[in-house]
Write a protein that holds these residues in place. Structure first.
Motif, mmCIF file in Angstrom:
data_model
loop_
_atom_site.group_PDB
_atom_site.id
_atom_site.type_symbol
_atom_site.label_atom_id
_atom_site.label_comp_id
_atom_site.label_asym_id
_atom_site.label_seq_id
_atom_site.Cartn_x
_atom_site.Cartn_y
_atom_site.Cartn_z
ATOM 1 N N VAL A 120 0.904 -1.148 0.000
ATOM 2 C CA VAL A 120 0.000 0.000 0.000
ATOM 3 C C VAL A 120 0.938 1.192 0.000
ATOM 4 C CG1 VAL A 120 -1.790 1.266 1.235
ATOM 5 C CG2 VAL A 120 -1.802 -1.245 1.255
ATOM 6 N N GLY A 121 0.998 1.890 -1.133
ATOM 7 C CA GLY A 121 2.026 2.914 -1.293
ATOM 8 C C GLY A 121 3.367 2.215 -1.403
ATOM 9 N N ASP A 122 4.270 2.511 -0.484
ATOM 10 C CA ASP A 122 5.584 1.859 -0.515
ATOM 11 C C ASP A 122 5.841 0.986 0.715
ATOM 12 O OD1 ASP A 122 5.799 3.904 1.304
ATOM 13 O OD2 ASP A 122 7.665 4.727 0.501
ATOM 14 N N LYS A 123 4.769 0.644 1.458
ATOM 15 C CA LYS A 123 4.896 -0.181 2.661
ATOM 16 C C LYS A 123 3.933 -1.360 2.618
ATOM 17 C CE LYS A 123 7.859 2.267 5.011
ATOM 18 N NZ LYS A 123 9.206 1.763 5.128
ATOM 19 N N TYR A 124 4.351 -2.477 3.224
ATOM 20 C CA TYR A 124 3.461 -3.620 3.342
ATOM 21 C C TYR A 124 2.427 -3.381 4.431
ATOM 22 C CZ TYR A 124 6.119 -6.772 0.311
ATOM 23 O OH TYR A 124 6.709 -7.373 -0.761
ATOM 24 N N LYS A 125 1.210 -3.795 4.126
ATOM 25 C CA LYS A 125 0.112 -3.788 5.084
ATOM 26 C C LYS A 125 -0.501 -5.185 5.076
ATOM 27 C CE LYS A 125 0.286 0.683 5.804
ATOM 28 N NZ LYS A 125 1.117 1.161 6.856
ATOM 29 N N LEU A 126 -1.023 -5.602 6.219
ATOM 30 C CA LEU A 126 -1.658 -6.910 6.322
ATOM 31 C C LEU A 126 -2.930 -6.921 5.485
ATOM 32 C CD1 LEU A 126 -1.476 -9.681 7.689
ATOM 33 C CD2 LEU A 126 -2.860 -8.742 9.545
ATOM 34 N N HIS A 127 -2.989 -7.843 4.529
ATOM 35 C CA HIS A 127 -4.163 -7.970 3.651
ATOM 36 C C HIS A 127 -5.096 -9.079 4.134
ATOM 37 C CE1 HIS A 127 -6.577 -8.338 0.011
ATOM 38 N NE2 HIS A 127 -6.247 -9.620 -0.034
ATOM 39 N N SER A 128 -4.491 -10.223 4.537
ATOM 40 C CA SER A 128 -5.281 -11.379 4.941
ATOM 41 C C SER A 128 -4.459 -12.198 5.931
ATOM 42 C CB SER A 128 -5.634 -12.211 3.706
ATOM 43 O OG SER A 128 -6.489 -13.278 4.011
ATOM 44 N N VAL A 129 -5.129 -12.754 6.935
ATOM 45 C CA VAL A 129 -4.446 -13.600 7.910
ATOM 46 C C VAL A 129 -5.422 -14.660 8.409
ATOM 47 C CG1 VAL A 129 -4.960 -12.096 9.881
ATOM 48 C CG2 VAL A 129 -2.998 -13.645 9.996
ATOM 49 N N ALA A 130 -4.886 -15.841 8.662
ATOM 50 C CA ALA A 130 -5.685 -16.909 9.276
ATOM 51 C C ALA A 130 -4.747 -17.762 10.123
ATOM 52 C CB ALA A 130 -6.379 -17.758 8.222
ATOM 53 N N ALA A 131 -5.247 -18.178 11.277
ATOM 54 C CA ALA A 131 -4.471 -19.022 12.182
ATOM 55 C C ALA A 131 -5.318 -20.227 12.590
ATOM 56 C CB ALA A 131 -4.053 -18.226 13.413
ATOM 57 N N PHE A 132 -4.716 -21.403 12.533
ATOM 58 C CA PHE A 132 -5.319 -22.675 12.939
ATOM 59 C C PHE A 132 -6.468 -23.131 12.038
ATOM 60 C CE2 PHE A 132 -3.573 -20.792 16.839
ATOM 61 C CZ PHE A 132 -2.613 -21.745 17.112
ATOM 62 N N GLU A 133 -7.327 -22.217 11.617
ATOM 63 C CA GLU A 133 -8.428 -22.559 10.715
ATOM 64 C C GLU A 133 -8.782 -21.321 9.907
ATOM 65 O OE1 GLU A 133 -11.424 -23.862 13.419
ATOM 66 O OE2 GLU A 133 -12.026 -21.842 13.957
ATOM 67 N N GLY A 134 -9.674 -21.495 8.988
ATOM 68 C CA GLY A 134 -10.077 -20.367 8.156
ATOM 69 C C GLY A 134 -9.281 -20.316 6.859
ATOM 70 N N PHE A 135 -9.429 -19.206 6.154
ATOM 71 C CA PHE A 135 -8.854 -19.052 4.833
ATOM 72 C C PHE A 135 -8.088 -17.738 4.732
ATOM 73 C CE2 PHE A 135 -12.490 -21.760 4.408
ATOM 74 C CZ PHE A 135 -12.122 -22.706 3.450
ATOM 75 N N VAL A 136 -7.072 -17.734 3.874
ATOM 76 C CA VAL A 136 -6.439 -16.483 3.461
ATOM 77 C C VAL A 136 -6.773 -16.280 1.993
ATOM 78 C CG1 VAL A 136 -4.568 -16.412 5.146
ATOM 79 C CG2 VAL A 136 -4.229 -17.641 3.000
ATOM 80 N N THR A 137 -6.826 -15.019 1.587
ATOM 81 C CA THR A 137 -7.185 -14.671 0.216
ATOM 82 C C THR A 137 -6.100 -13.796 -0.384
ATOM 83 O OG1 THR A 137 -9.507 -14.706 0.870
ATOM 84 C CG2 THR A 137 -8.983 -13.614 -1.200
ATOM 85 N N SER A 138 -5.672 -14.162 -1.575
ATOM 86 C CA SER A 138 -4.664 -13.380 -2.286
ATOM 87 C C SER A 138 -5.306 -12.185 -2.982
ATOM 88 C CB SER A 138 -3.963 -14.257 -3.323
ATOM 89 O OG SER A 138 -3.065 -13.497 -4.104
ATOM 90 N N LYS A 139 -4.595 -11.087 -2.996
ATOM 91 C CA LYS A 139 -5.013 -9.922 -3.771
ATOM 92 C C LYS A 139 -4.429 -10.000 -5.183
ATOM 93 C CE LYS A 139 -4.966 -4.874 -3.611
ATOM 94 N NZ LYS A 139 -4.505 -3.693 -2.831
ATOM 95 N N VAL A 140 -3.249 -10.592 -5.294
ATOM 96 C CA VAL A 140 -2.503 -10.644 -6.556
ATOM 97 C C VAL A 140 -2.924 -11.815 -7.437
ATOM 98 C CG1 VAL A 140 -0.184 -11.045 -7.503
ATOM 99 C CG2 VAL A 140 -0.517 -9.357 -5.693
ATOM 100 N N ILE A 141 -3.183 -12.971 -6.833
ATOM 101 C CA ILE A 141 -3.569 -14.159 -7.596
ATOM 102 C C ILE A 141 -5.094 -14.228 -7.578
ATOM 103 C CG2 ILE A 141 -3.300 -16.639 -7.904
ATOM 104 C CD1 ILE A 141 -0.698 -16.424 -6.231
ATOM 105 N N GLU A 142 -5.679 -13.721 -8.617
ATOM 106 C CA GLU A 142 -7.128 -13.549 -8.727
ATOM 107 C C GLU A 142 -7.911 -14.806 -8.347
ATOM 108 O OE1 GLU A 142 -10.133 -13.194 -12.486
ATOM 109 O OE2 GLU A 142 -8.275 -12.050 -12.585
ATOM 110 N N GLY A 143 -8.795 -14.663 -7.353
ATOM 111 C CA GLY A 143 -9.688 -15.744 -6.955
ATOM 112 C C GLY A 143 -9.079 -16.799 -6.052
ATOM 113 N N LEU A 144 -7.806 -16.660 -5.669
ATOM 114 C CA LEU A 144 -7.157 -17.692 -4.858
ATOM 115 C C LEU A 144 -7.494 -17.512 -3.379
ATOM 116 C CD1 LEU A 144 -5.205 -20.109 -4.609
ATOM 117 C CD2 LEU A 144 -3.373 -18.424 -4.278
#
Length: 172
Positions: free
Chosen positions: A139-163
Motif C-alpha cells: 500500500v504505497g511503498d509499505k506492506y500492510k496486512l491484507h489477509s491472515v488466518a491461524a489454525f483454521e479459516g482461509f487467506v485470500t490473495s489480492k494478486v492471484i485472482e480468486g485464490l
C-alpha cells in the motif's frame, strides 16, 4: 550433468544486501508445507491461466551482486513472464517464505524489507508454529496486512485472482 552443474543447481546461497548468506537445507515439514501450498497455487493458476509458479531453489535477482534471494514459492503473472529467464531477473508478483526455526528474523524483517524495497506486490509469510499464514500487500511503498488466518479459516490473495487457501489444508 557434472558435479559443478549439480552443485550450482542446488546452491542455497543468497546475496542479501551485498553479503553472501548460506542457509541450511530445509527440514521435511518445511518441504511438505511448500509442496502442498505450491500444488494449490499451481492448480489454481493453471485453471485460470494466470501465469507461472516456481519453487525454491530458484534465484530471484533484484539487483545483480547485491540482492539475490530464493523465496520458497514465487508467482509471476503471465504479462510479466519476461522476467523468467535463466533465473528470475526482476520483481515477481508474489513471494512466499515458510518460517523455519532460526529464520524468523531473516524472513519477517530482513527479507520483508528487501521485498518491500523492490516493490514485490504480495508477500506471504507462512508460520508452521502457530499454524498461521499472513499475506502482506503493498500500500504505497509499505506492506500492510491484507489477509491472515491461524489454525483454521482461509487467506485470500489480492494478486492471484480468486485464490483462497485453507490454513487447515496447509498444516494437515
Amino acid at each position: 550433468m557434472n558435479a559443478a552443474t549439480i552443485e550450482r543447481d542446488l546452491d542455497l546461497t543468497e546475496i542479501i544486501n551485498g553479503e553472501e548468506i548460506m542457509g541450511p537445507s530445509p527440514f521435511t515439514r518445511h518441504q511438505r508445507i511448500i509442496g502442498i501450498l505450491h500444488d494449490i497455487i499451481h492448480q489454481h493458476i493453471k485453471l485460470k491461466k494466470l501465469g507461472e509458479v516456481y519453487l525454491s531453489p530458484l534465484d530471484v535477482i533484484f539487483e545483480e551482486g547485491f540482492n539475490r534471494l530464493q523465496p520458497d514459492i514465487l508467482f509471476i503473472r503471465k504479462e510479466n513472464l519476461s522476467i523468467a529467464q535463466d533465473w528470475i531477473r526482476g520483481v515477481p508478483d508474489m513471494v512466499c517464505e515458510v518460517i523455519s526455526s532460526g529464520s524468523y528474523e531473516m524472513d519477517t524483517e530482513i527479507k520483508k524489507a528487501i521485498y518491500e524495497k523492490y516493490r514485490v506486490p504480495e508477500y506471504w509469510i507462512v508460520m508452521p508454529e502457530p499454524q498461521t499464514i499472513e499475506i502482506l500487500t503493498l500500500v504505497g511503498d509499505k506492506y500492510k496486512l491484507h489477509s491472515v488466518a491461524a489454525f483454521e479459516g482461509f487467506v485470500t490473495s489480492k494478486v492471484i485472482e480468486g485464490l483462497q487457501v485453507s490454513v487447515n489444508e496447509i498444516f494437515e
